[in-house]
Scaffold this motif. Structure first.
Motif: not given
Length: 212
Positions: A19-23
């Motif tokens: 999720x952090x990577x996508x964010x």
């Protein structure tokens, strides 16, 4: 920007990392998968999990195309990966693989058990995710059942405790938080709560360092 996410299995770090990577528009690598891939190769070949030469060869011939293979998520492969990961020469090969991945633009989020301490000690942000072993056992049981696998929660809990003991006390890259890592206890947080907490940490560090 490089973000290092560490912590024990089933603590929720994998979901946070994705999720952090996508964010932030970064690439993501679940480093546990590459150890699972090596373990799976050894199991498939009928090799001893402690066979150093076989493990090194499997690491050198690693094919990223298999990282999404559902077979890598099995309980058997996960336990085998913990054994294989203690082989120093094999780890050297995979360490280089991980560092090259992290160094490529525009940056990456890596999650594993030694990212902030060994793989990327100069990562911009380091987060160490923990959760109560009983919570982790329940999560792992539900994950296995969602894949149609039989899963005994008590057995999984015993395996988690044994794996933690093994990983925390291994001679090479033991599981421990980096001195400058932020602790995130995920025991009582749902996915969204954990992601928000992780983003808050990243933003606080970015604001303090003024670097991306």
């Amino acid at each position: 920007m490089i973000i290092a996410i560490d912590g024990p299995a089933a603590s929720g770090k994998g979901t946070l990392a994705k999720r952090l990577a996508a964010h932030y528009g970064l690439r993501h690598l679940d480093t546990g998968v590459i150890y699972r891939a090596v373990a799976y190769a050894l199991i498939s070949a009928g090799a001893d999990l402690k066979d150093e030469a076989a493990a090194v060869k499997a690491a050198q011939e690693l094919d990223p195309e298999i990282f999404d293979d559902p077979a890598l998520k099995s309980h058997q492969v996960g336990s085998a990966a913990s054994v294989v990961s203690a082989i120093p020469r094999m780890r050297e090969v995979l360490v280089e693989f991980q560092r090259q991945f992290a160094a490529a633009p525009p940056g990456a989020v890596l999650d594993g058990r030694d990212i902030g301490t060994v793989i990327c000690p100069n990562a911009d942000v380091k987060i160490f995710v923990v959760a109560d072993p009983r919570v982790r056992a329940r999560r792992r049981t539900l994950e296995a059942q969602s894949r149609g696998e039989e899963a005994d929660e008590a057995t999984i809990l015993a395996d988690i405790l044994a794996r933690d003991e093994r990983d925390q006390n291994r001679a090479v890259a033991p599981l421990r938080p980096a001195k400058d890592a932020y602790l995130l206890d995920n025991s009582d947080l749902d996915i969204e709560g954990g992601v928000r907490a992780a983003i808050d940490i990243v933003e606080a560090v970015r604001a303090g360092r003024q670097r991306v």
